[in-house]
Motif scaffolding. Sequence first.
Motif, PDB file in Angstrom:
ATOM      1  N   ILE A 105     -29.439  15.409  -9.325  1.00  0.00           N
ATOM      2  CA  ILE A 105     -27.992  15.491  -9.558  1.00  0.00           C
ATOM      3  C   ILE A 105     -27.385  16.688  -8.844  1.00  0.00           C
ATOM      4  CG2 ILE A 105     -28.098  14.294 -11.747  1.00  0.00           C
ATOM      5  CD1 ILE A 105     -27.854  17.049 -13.105  1.00  0.00           C
ATOM      6  N   GLY A 106     -28.152  17.334  -8.000  1.00  0.00           N
ATOM      7  CA  GLY A 106     -27.611  18.408  -7.160  1.00  0.00           C
ATOM      8  C   GLY A 106     -27.393  19.702  -7.905  1.00  0.00           C
ATOM      9  N   TRP A 107     -28.216  19.946  -8.895  1.00  0.00           N
ATOM     10  CA  TRP A 107     -28.066  21.174  -9.654  1.00  0.00           C
ATOM     11  C   TRP A 107     -29.454  21.743  -9.912  1.00  0.00           C
ATOM     12  CZ3 TRP A 107     -26.533  21.606 -15.508  1.00  0.00           C
ATOM     13  CH2 TRP A 107     -26.254  22.953 -15.811  1.00  0.00           C
ATOM     14  N   PRO A 108     -30.115  22.263  -8.896  1.00  0.00           N
ATOM     15  CA  PRO A 108     -31.508  22.710  -9.040  1.00  0.00           C
ATOM     16  C   PRO A 108     -31.688  23.791 -10.094  1.00  0.00           C
ATOM     17  CG  PRO A 108     -30.811  22.758  -6.727  1.00  0.00           C
ATOM     18  CD  PRO A 108     -29.596  22.506  -7.547  1.00  0.00           C
ATOM     19  N   ALA A 109     -30.654  24.625 -10.209  1.00  0.00           N
ATOM     20  CA  ALA A 109     -30.791  25.692 -11.204  1.00  0.00           C
ATOM     21  C   ALA A 109     -30.726  25.145 -12.627  1.00  0.00           C
ATOM     22  CB  ALA A 109     -29.706  26.736 -10.994  1.00  0.00           C
TER      23      ALA A 109
END
Lengths: 112, 293
Positions: free
Chosen positions: B257-261
Amino acid sequence: MIEDDALATHRQELRRGTAVLACLLILRRADYGYALLERLQGSGFDVDANTLYPLLRRLEKQGLLTSEWNTEESRPRKFYLTSADGMALADMLSADFTALHSALATLKEETR
Amino acid sequence: MNSLTDRYVAATLRSIPPVQRSEIELELRAAIADAQEERGEVAALRSLGHPDTLAAAYSERPLHLIGPGLFPDYRRVLAVLLSSVVPIVFLAAAIADFRADAGLGSALLVAANAALLVALHLAVWTTLVFALIERSPSMRARRTPWDPASLPELPARRIDLGSIIGGSAVTAVITAVLMVLQATTVGVIDPTLWNSGALLIVVVFAAVAIAFDVIGYYVGWGVPQALASLLLTVLFTAAVVIAVRGGLLNPAYFDGIGWPAGTEIVGWIIIAVVVLLGLGSVSTAFRRIPTKK
């Protein structure tokens, strides 16, 4: 009318309270267990054999009765006799009973 | 063949202290003989009743383990002990066995076994203590008569069954959402963890907590229940922290979902939420204790 079991219990309670006094009075003249049992049951006191015999031992232990084995007859029998302490208690219980009797009579009159 | 009378006398004397036996035997035989003359042997023995009852009347020993005076206290103590200790033991044993790499089924079996064992021990020792108190005149004399001032105050806030069931409903919804997410998308939860069925332990945990609450509601809430609830909450929080730090969340999902953190951050959010909820539940548990004057 309430059911038989409850009725029997209420009546039994009334008689059970006076069994000890009855014993002390009867045993002013020495007698043995079975004869006493017959006498009590005949007079309407609700006492079973399995309560009377331990009761007599208990009363003896409390010093209200004395006992003696009678070996004259064909069968040896243990005769109980009311002691002096037993007589004193019998008088006290009799007085209590009379007091209760008149108290009940008064209540019957008052709450008529 | 011994006569009926001999057997009766022997049965009665069996439970009478040896000191009194010879004298009671003489008396008893005389009594039976007298009655037998009139009514016959069987009727005579019948009138004396069961030999054990007769022996008890002679030796003046109580025919009960715990009498009416102590029974209410006994029942209450037993209820409190069982409702406090057994759920915790169950859960602790389940978690311990589960972390030792066993399957969920084995963990539940081990837990049930441990819980049963503890329950039995509690029941036996409590009963023993009360039976001893019943039979010891000196210990019974120390019991002070009941004082009305010692009655507990009514709890200010009655926790109703509704809020308890509400809690379980929320748990069910969250579980359902997680399952749907897990099945339809790249799962939020780490796949190996999910596939091992380990998260079912959370459901077990929730079930235990709810059962605990319901039992406490009926048995009455006091300090032991509050402490047990505290322990339960601490265990749960610890388990969640371990799970999250040990890789509960699936990094692949957050990359997707494009939120690695997200893995780190959501992990900490979960921990924070669980800790806050835990604090709330603990404070409720202790507020529920009725205060005594």
